[in-house]
Motif scaffolding. Sequence first.
Motif, PDB file in Angstrom:
ATOM      1  N   VAL A  43       0.808  -1.216   0.000  1.00 59.01           N
ATOM      2  CA  VAL A  43       0.000   0.000   0.000  1.00 59.01           C
ATOM      3  C   VAL A  43       0.848   1.277   0.000  1.00 59.01           C
ATOM      4  N   PRO A  44       1.923   1.373   0.801  1.00 64.42           N
ATOM      5  CA  PRO A  44       2.716   2.609   0.795  1.00 64.42           C
ATOM      6  C   PRO A  44       3.240   2.991  -0.591  1.00 64.42           C
ATOM      7  N   LEU A  45       3.536   1.986  -1.424  1.00 64.70           N
ATOM      8  CA  LEU A  45       4.052   2.271  -2.766  1.00 64.70           C
ATOM      9  C   LEU A  45       2.951   2.847  -3.658  1.00 64.70           C
ATOM     10  N   ALA A  46       1.743   2.359  -3.486  1.00 66.35           N
ATOM     11  CA  ALA A  46       0.614   2.916  -4.233  1.00 66.35           C
ATOM     12  C   ALA A  46       0.354   4.352  -3.793  1.00 66.35           C
ATOM     13  N   VAL A  47       0.435   4.601  -2.492  1.00 65.93           N
ATOM     14  CA  VAL A  47       0.226   5.949  -1.958  1.00 65.93           C
ATOM     15  C   VAL A  47       1.269   6.916  -2.521  1.00 65.93           C
ATOM     16  N   VAL A  90       1.058   9.736 -10.494  1.00 69.44           N
ATOM     17  CA  VAL A  90       1.074   8.610 -11.430  1.00 69.44           C
ATOM     18  C   VAL A  90      -0.302   7.966 -11.529  1.00 69.44           C
ATOM     19  N   ILE A  91      -0.988   7.856 -10.387  1.00 65.22           N
ATOM     20  CA  ILE A  91      -2.350   7.324 -10.360  1.00 65.22           C
ATOM     21  C   ILE A  91      -3.259   8.312  -9.640  1.00 65.22           C
ATOM     22  N   ASP A  92      -4.565   8.128  -9.793  1.00 61.02           N
ATOM     23  CA  ASP A  92      -5.530   9.093  -9.252  1.00 61.02           C
ATOM     24  C   ASP A  92      -5.869   8.876  -7.783  1.00 61.02           C
TER      25      ASP A  92
END
Length: 320
Positions: free
Chosen positions: A185-189, A196-198
């Motif tokens: 999860v931290p990498l997505a955050v 990079v992502i919404d």
Amino acid sequence: MKLRLRILAGLVLLGLSGPQASAADDYPTRQIKIIVPFPAGAGPDQVARLIGQRLQEDLGQTVVIENRSGALGSLGAQEVARSTPDGYTLLMGTNTTQASNVAMFKSLPYDPAKDFAPVIRTITTAMVLLVKPDFPARDLKEFMEYARSRPNLTAGYGSGASQISNAQLQSRGGMTILSASYRGVPLAVTDVISGVIDLAFADFSVAIPQMQGGTLRGIGVTSPKRNELTPDLPPLADAMPGFEATIWYGLLAPAKTPEPVVNRLYTATQKILSTPAVRERLASLGMVVAPMPPAEFGAFIASEITRWTADAKAAGIEAK
């Protein structure tokens, strides 16, 4: 003759059980390793380090934390499942590794119920739907309107709960979401912050510092009710009935770990979780101390496999 056979059988059993019992009585005599199947900084990592530090004091042995992230935590979980069942290699498991992964993988390399000896459930928590501060929608109502009119919003996930939550935005919210997998999860955050992502769902322990620092903004929570740490954020279920993702972490050992060792670990960890300083620290991370003893935890895991499998199916997720 029969009496002699019984005596011999008893001696054999004594010989087999003696060393194991002795090892359990002496436990621990060396370093203990807790494998966290997610990256450093993730919620399970924070709990493992908090507990591990205090276990050292209680058990009188060094406790090290090792991160083995990847494949929604299954890499680290598999490593523990295949370890020697002596209490020296443990897993900080979650609802992802021990429940929802059953629905995520066609061929999971471990059995979350049979390959582990549950020690103790530690906490329960929830997640926050996060976006950048300049995201066009300011609240849940605006988010629903914006997301429904903007197909192909991008979202990251790094756990089973976050993947299912992304899918619920589509199944319950009527949106089109393109999901990307991350090692945690931290990498997505991080990719939300960088644009990079919404959006991404993150455990409270990861989300709160970002919101407090102004790097991300919360839209809503996955718990059925508002959380006292984020009183301004409504449950996502207010706009998407049935939306919920309550998550948990717990300590597990490989299957066939001697019961006295499991009980020793349970007693020590339960005592740690009951201390005011630890409870306050966990509360500040949006976590509720919710210990379960080994047998109860094992039954809970079995029920969670059923629950998360149903949630994944309802959200339209197909095993890969």
